[in-house]
Design an enzyme around this catalytic site. Structure first.
Site, PDB file in Angstrom:
ATOM      1  N   ASN A 158       0.039  14.172   1.277  1.00 24.41           N
ATOM      2  CA  ASN A 158       0.976  12.839   0.886  1.00 24.41           C
ATOM      3  C   ASN A 158       1.432  13.426  -0.382  1.00 24.41           C
ATOM      4  OD1 ASN A 158       0.046  11.091   3.063  1.00 24.41           O
ATOM      5  ND2 ASN A 158      -1.594  10.646   1.847  1.00 24.41           N
TER       6      ASN A 158
ATOM      7  N   GLU B 297     -12.093   4.627  -5.953  1.00 26.87           N
ATOM      8  CA  GLU B 297     -10.834   5.087  -5.441  1.00 26.87           C
ATOM      9  C   GLU B 297      -9.996   6.054  -6.528  1.00 26.87           C
ATOM     10  OE1 GLU B 297     -10.025   3.641  -2.156  1.00 26.87           O
ATOM     11  OE2 GLU B 297      -8.523   5.325  -2.278  1.00 26.87           O
ATOM     12  N   ASP B 298      -9.416   7.194  -6.090  1.00 23.76           N
ATOM     13  CA  ASP B 298      -8.339   7.969  -6.985  1.00 23.76           C
ATOM     14  C   ASP B 298      -9.270   8.314  -8.213  1.00 23.76           C
ATOM     15  OD1 ASP B 298      -6.823   7.574  -5.015  1.00 23.76           O
ATOM     16  OD2 ASP B 298      -5.129   6.407  -5.821  1.00 23.76           O
TER      17      ASP B 298
ATOM     18  N   TYR C 299       0.846  -1.184  -0.085  1.00 23.52           N
ATOM     19  CA  TYR C 299      -0.068  -0.077   0.027  1.00 23.52           C
ATOM     20  C   TYR C 299       0.934   1.320  -0.104  1.00 23.52           C
ATOM     21  CZ  TYR C 299      -4.139   2.664   1.963  1.00 23.52           C
ATOM     22  OH  TYR C 299      -5.099   3.566   2.120  1.00 23.52           O
TER      23      TYR C 299
ATOM     24  N   ARG D 254      -6.241  10.217 -10.816  1.00 23.79           N
ATOM     25  CA  ARG D 254      -5.513  10.963  -9.640  1.00 23.79           C
ATOM     26  C   ARG D 254      -5.018  10.007  -8.711  1.00 23.79           C
ATOM     27  NH1 ARG D 254      -7.071  12.473  -4.219  1.00 23.79           N
ATOM     28  NH2 ARG D 254      -6.249  10.376  -4.378  1.00 23.79           N
TER      29      ARG D 254
ATOM     30  N   ASP E  91     -13.677   6.381  -1.178  1.00 19.90           N
ATOM     31  CA  ASP E  91     -12.607   6.261   0.145  1.00 19.90           C
ATOM     32  C   ASP E  91     -11.725   7.748   0.200  1.00 19.90           C
ATOM     33  OD1 ASP E  91     -11.066   4.954   2.200  1.00 19.90           O
ATOM     34  OD2 ASP E  91      -9.508   5.131   0.731  1.00 19.90           O
ATOM     35  N   ASP E  92     -11.637   8.307  -0.920  1.00 28.90           N
ATOM     36  CA  ASP E  92     -10.773   9.723  -0.770  1.00 28.90           C
ATOM     37  C   ASP E  92     -11.663  10.660  -0.057  1.00 28.90           C
ATOM     38  OD1 ASP E  92      -8.738   8.522  -2.459  1.00 28.90           O
ATOM     39  OD2 ASP E  92     -10.109   8.501  -3.867  1.00 28.90           O
TER      40      ASP E  92
ATOM     41  N   LYS F 137      -5.465  -2.055  -2.314  1.00 27.80           N
ATOM     42  CA  LYS F 137      -6.475  -1.917  -1.208  1.00 27.80           C
ATOM     43  C   LYS F 137      -7.127  -3.156  -1.023  1.00 27.80           C
ATOM     44  CE  LYS F 137      -6.551   2.699  -1.119  1.00 27.80           C
ATOM     45  NZ  LYS F 137      -7.009   3.806  -0.202  1.00 27.80           N
TER      46      LYS F 137
HETATM   47  P1  NAD Z   1      -7.828  17.602  -4.508  1.00 26.79           P
HETATM   48  O1  NAD Z   1      -7.145  17.821  -5.729  1.00 26.79           O
HETATM   49  O2  NAD Z   1      -9.207  17.008  -4.548  1.00 26.79           O
HETATM   50  O3  NAD Z   1      -7.684  18.791  -3.379  1.00 26.79           O
HETATM   51  C1  NAD Z   1      -6.760  19.612  -3.449  1.00 26.79           C
HETATM   52  C2  NAD Z   1      -6.959  21.007  -2.933  1.00 26.79           C
HETATM   53  O4  NAD Z   1      -5.940  22.016  -2.666  1.00 26.79           O
HETATM   54  C3  NAD Z   1      -8.028  22.081  -3.740  1.00 26.79           C
HETATM   55  O5  NAD Z   1      -9.163  22.326  -3.018  1.00 26.79           O
HETATM   56  C4  NAD Z   1      -7.097  23.018  -4.321  1.00 26.79           C
HETATM   57  O6  NAD Z   1      -7.705  24.372  -4.505  1.00 26.79           O
HETATM   58  C5  NAD Z   1      -6.281  23.193  -3.079  1.00 26.79           C
HETATM   59  N1  NAD Z   1      -4.984  24.033  -3.219  1.00 26.79           N
HETATM   60  C6  NAD Z   1      -4.113  23.744  -4.202  1.00 26.79           C
HETATM   61  N2  NAD Z   1      -3.295  24.732  -4.052  1.00 26.79           N
HETATM   62  C7  NAD Z   1      -3.458  25.492  -3.035  1.00 26.79           C
HETATM   63  C8  NAD Z   1      -2.917  26.473  -2.497  1.00 26.79           C
HETATM   64  N3  NAD Z   1      -1.626  26.776  -2.734  1.00 26.79           N
HETATM   65  N4  NAD Z   1      -3.251  26.938  -1.001  1.00 26.79           N
HETATM   66  C9  NAD Z   1      -4.514  26.313  -0.579  1.00 26.79           C
HETATM   67  N5  NAD Z   1      -5.302  25.406  -1.182  1.00 26.79           N
HETATM   68  C10 NAD Z   1      -4.576  24.867  -2.384  1.00 26.79           C
HETATM   69  O7  NAD Z   1      -6.755  16.411  -3.594  1.00 26.79           O
HETATM   70  P2  NAD Z   1      -7.341  15.845  -2.332  1.00 26.79           P
HETATM   71  O8  NAD Z   1      -7.909  14.198  -2.870  1.00 26.79           O
HETATM   72  O9  NAD Z   1      -8.258  16.441  -1.525  1.00 26.79           O
HETATM   73  O10 NAD Z   1      -6.099  15.372  -1.478  1.00 26.79           O
HETATM   74  C11 NAD Z   1      -5.388  16.376  -1.309  1.00 26.79           C
HETATM   75  C12 NAD Z   1      -4.155  15.965  -0.316  1.00 26.79           C
HETATM   76  O11 NAD Z   1      -4.624  15.301   0.763  1.00 26.79           O
HETATM   77  C13 NAD Z   1      -3.220  14.863  -0.981  1.00 26.79           C
HETATM   78  O12 NAD Z   1      -2.118  15.307  -0.719  1.00 26.79           O
HETATM   79  C14 NAD Z   1      -3.702  13.684  -0.607  1.00 26.79           C
HETATM   80  O13 NAD Z   1      -2.501  12.935  -0.607  1.00 26.79           O
HETATM   81  C15 NAD Z   1      -3.865  13.943   0.811  1.00 26.79           C
HETATM   82  N6  NAD Z   1      -4.882  12.879   1.428  1.00 26.79           N
HETATM   83  C16 NAD Z   1      -4.422  12.369   2.547  1.00 26.79           C
HETATM   84  C17 NAD Z   1      -5.444  11.437   3.127  1.00 26.79           C
HETATM   85  C18 NAD Z   1      -5.063  10.822   4.452  1.00 26.79           C
HETATM   86  O14 NAD Z   1      -4.246  11.381   5.391  1.00 26.79           O
HETATM   87  N7  NAD Z   1      -5.498   9.798   5.045  1.00 26.79           N
HETATM   88  C19 NAD Z   1      -6.612  10.911   2.520  1.00 26.79           C
HETATM   89  C20 NAD Z   1      -6.994  11.606   1.254  1.00 26.79           C
HETATM   90  C21 NAD Z   1      -5.864  12.554   0.846  1.00 26.79           C
END
Ligand code: NAD
Length: 544
Positions: free
Chosen positions: A381, A218-219, A75, A128, A241-242, A146
């Site tokens: 991440n 997923e993704d 994973y 993604r 899941d995201d 997964k």
């Molecule tokens: P996403 O693309 O849906 O969202 C990204 C967001 O960040 C958007 O709203 C965008 O406008 C914003 N953004 C971009 N640049 C920015 C800036 N300079 N300032 C403020 N905001 C900004 O992506 P996502 O699926 O929400 O994932 C985001 C992050 O969260 C990734 O790094 C992902 O790995 C992480 N994540 C962590 C977990 C976990 O910890 N379990 C789970 C899911 C996602």
């Protein structure tokens, strides 16, 4: 090598194997010795995947022998690397590949899958993959990984799991030029053709495997993820899941944090850096949790602030989606996060924007100046994208911050000698347990409150001693126990609230869950097994 002599005779393979009969435990030892000789994590991934193809029971025996050790290989983070190198790592196909050109024939494709009793599907379109962008068909590593955790963490039978790739093309120019690429070599097809593909897939799956076949998204890219979730959440047994899994794990961390701040969720003011799948999912679930505490939805919304790539989300800002609009407050537009923190003075900041280092020294210090125990979650991440490191957070707040991250961080030793263990908000704490609970009681739709229950149950598994060490989640090496408890609680809740379709209702939900759990030991297929060589004489007369 673990076949008994009698089994070998019955199978007609006696003589094709060396005479020694090995136990499964010795085979595990052989795998581990080989594993230790691999030079890097990608090599370890390829080695384990080859084992999964060759001997599924042994693969899961190895994984479950030390889940904390193997999870980062099958994973995140290694699976991300493996997806990037999928063309190179590719040995045998695993899972079902449905191309956009297969529209009209998906039911036939599903019939090609050798198993008929499928209970859990993880599907992606590869747009993604983690924080790595569009990997097209190379993203198949994610559903495979997964589902491996469905089995390793909670014991769902792997034969009842189906990884699916919906290949609609890729916009990744490098892959389009890569001779090893395994997917469709054209740009992503969007619009009606895409929607028709997903629609036909959902219908065909339900037709073949039943209404309670769980379909985990997923993704997917941001727009499709929300759109498809809203379209299908009340029609099929599905979740994203995201969005929802992340929400549950983050809210679990917040509920655990309340035992340190000694107040309610509705006493807090949350500021999100990012307003995408993760952030909006978490914010929605916080609202649900606050409503459960007894405040009105409007009041709950007023306690949540969001910053996206264009700055603070405020009323009157142009082009806000409906989902973002509900978190827009009357305030002037502010672009800089540090200024927003100064203005809003949140009790908790949650980073999910994939902007590494966004929580600067000033921001972290400001948080510590407004709050005795500031809640700081750096969820982005991979590690390089985390908003701050555990060490920065603890040192700049003199150990007062309550910290969690998306990627794992090593424990931090404070100047006073105290060792703090940062919490890792790993979605694997949620989706296998929720998945088994949903499957076992035959749920037909997954309501949002299921994820709130999941968050509450996970938070309850955090002991006082864990909190004292800085942990907001139970240690990863207890994930199997935690996931099974979660599955039982989900099943109990579903039956109590009329969400289960299994009839009659089993009295003992623990026994129900246990009845689903996969056994990693080899099955015996002869009634009397003999041991070699002492009892060899007895088998002279065995008729084959
Ligand atoms: P996403 O693309 O849906 O969202 C990204 C967001 O960040 C958007 O709203 C965008 O406008 C914003 N953004 C971009 N640049 C920015 C800036 N300079 N300032 C403020 N905001 C900004 O992506 P996502 O699926 O929400 O994932 C985001 C992050 O969260 C990734 O790094 C992902 O790995 C992480 N994540 C962590 C977990 C976990 O910890 N379990 C789970 C899911 C996602």
């Amino acid at each position: 090598m673990a076949f008994t002599l009698e089994e070998r005779l019955q199978l007609g393979i006696h003589g094709l194997l060396p005479p020694c009969i090995l136990s499964q435990d010795v085979q595990v030892l052989r795998v581990l010795r080989n594993y230790e000789m691999r030079k890097d994590d990608l090599d370890r991934y390829i080695f384990l995947m080859a084992l999964q193809d060759r001997n599924e029971k042994l693969f899961y025996k190895v994984l479950t022998s030390d889940i904390e050790r193997f999870m980062p290989i099958v994973y995140t983070p290694t699976v991300g690397l493996a997806c990037q190198q999928y063309g190179l790592a590719f040995r045998r196909p695993r899972g079902l590949f449905i191309a956009i050109h297969d529209r009209g024939h998906i039911a036939t494709l599903l019939k090609s899958w050798p198993e008929t009793d499928i209970r859990a599907i993880v599907v992606t379109d590869g747009e993604r993959i983690l924080g790595l962008g569009d990997l097209g068909s190379y993203g198949m590593g994610i559903p495979v990984g997964k589902l491996a955790l469905y089995t390793a963490c909670v014991g769902v039978n792997p034969q009842q799991c189906l990884p699916v790739m919906l290949d609609v093309g890729t916009n990744n120019e490098e892959l389009l030029k890569d001779p090893l690429y395994i997917g469709l070599k054209h740009k992503r097809i969007r619009g009606q053709a895409y929607d028709d593909l997903v629609e036909e897939f959902m219908e065909a799956v339900t037709e073949r495997y039943g209404q309670s076949c769980l379909i985990q998204f997923e993704d997917f890219g941001n727009t499709n993820a929300f759109r498809l979730l809203n379209k299908y959440r009340n029609k099929y047994c599905t979740f994203n899941d995201d969005i929802q899994g992340t929400a549950a794990v983050a809210v679990a961390g917040l509920l655990a944090a309340l035992r340190i701040t000694k107040n309610k969720l509705s006493d807090h003011k949350f500021l999100f850096q990012g307003a995408g799948e993760a952030a909006l999912g978490i914010a929605e679930l916080i609202v649900l949790a606050m409503e459960k505490e007894g405040i009105k939805r409007q009041q709950a919304l007023s306690r949540i602030w969001m910053v996206d790539s264009k700055g603070l989300i405020v009323q009157g800002r142009a082009n806000l989606t409906e989902q973002k609009l509900q978190f827009a407050h009357p305030h002037s537009e502010v672009r800089n996060l540090a200024d927003v923190v100064q203005d809003v003075k949140p009790t908790a900041i949650i980073g999910a924007s994939a902007i590494g280092g966004a929580f600067t020294e000033q921001i972290i210090k400001d948080m510590a100046s407004f709050n005795k125990h500031p809640i700081i979650f750096a969820l982005s991440n991979p590690t390089s994208k985390a908003e701050c490191t555990a060490e920065q957070c603890y040192r700049l707040t003199e150990g007062q911050a309550i910290f969690a991250s998306g990627s794992p961080f090593n424990p931090v030793t404070m100047p006073c000698g105290k060792v703090l263990h940062p919490g890792q908000g790993n979605n694997a704490y949620i989706f296998p347990g929720v998945g088994l609970g949903v499957i076992a009681c035959g749920m037909r739709h997954i309501h949002d409150e299921i994820f709130l229950i999941a968050a509450e149950v996970l938070a309850e598994q955090v002991l006082e001693e864990h909190l004292a060490e800085g942990r907001l989640y139970p240690p990863l090496n207890t994930i199997q126990t935690v996931s099974r408890i979660l599955a039982v609680k989900i099943a109990e809740y579903a039956f109590k609230n009329g969400m289960a379709s299994v009839y009659p209702e089993p009295e003992d939900k623990q026994a129900l869950i246990n009845s689903f759990i996969y056994n990693t030991n080899y099955d015996d297929f002869v009634i009397d097994s003999y041991t070699w060589p002492e009892e060899a004489s007895k088998i002279q007369t065995v008729k084959i």
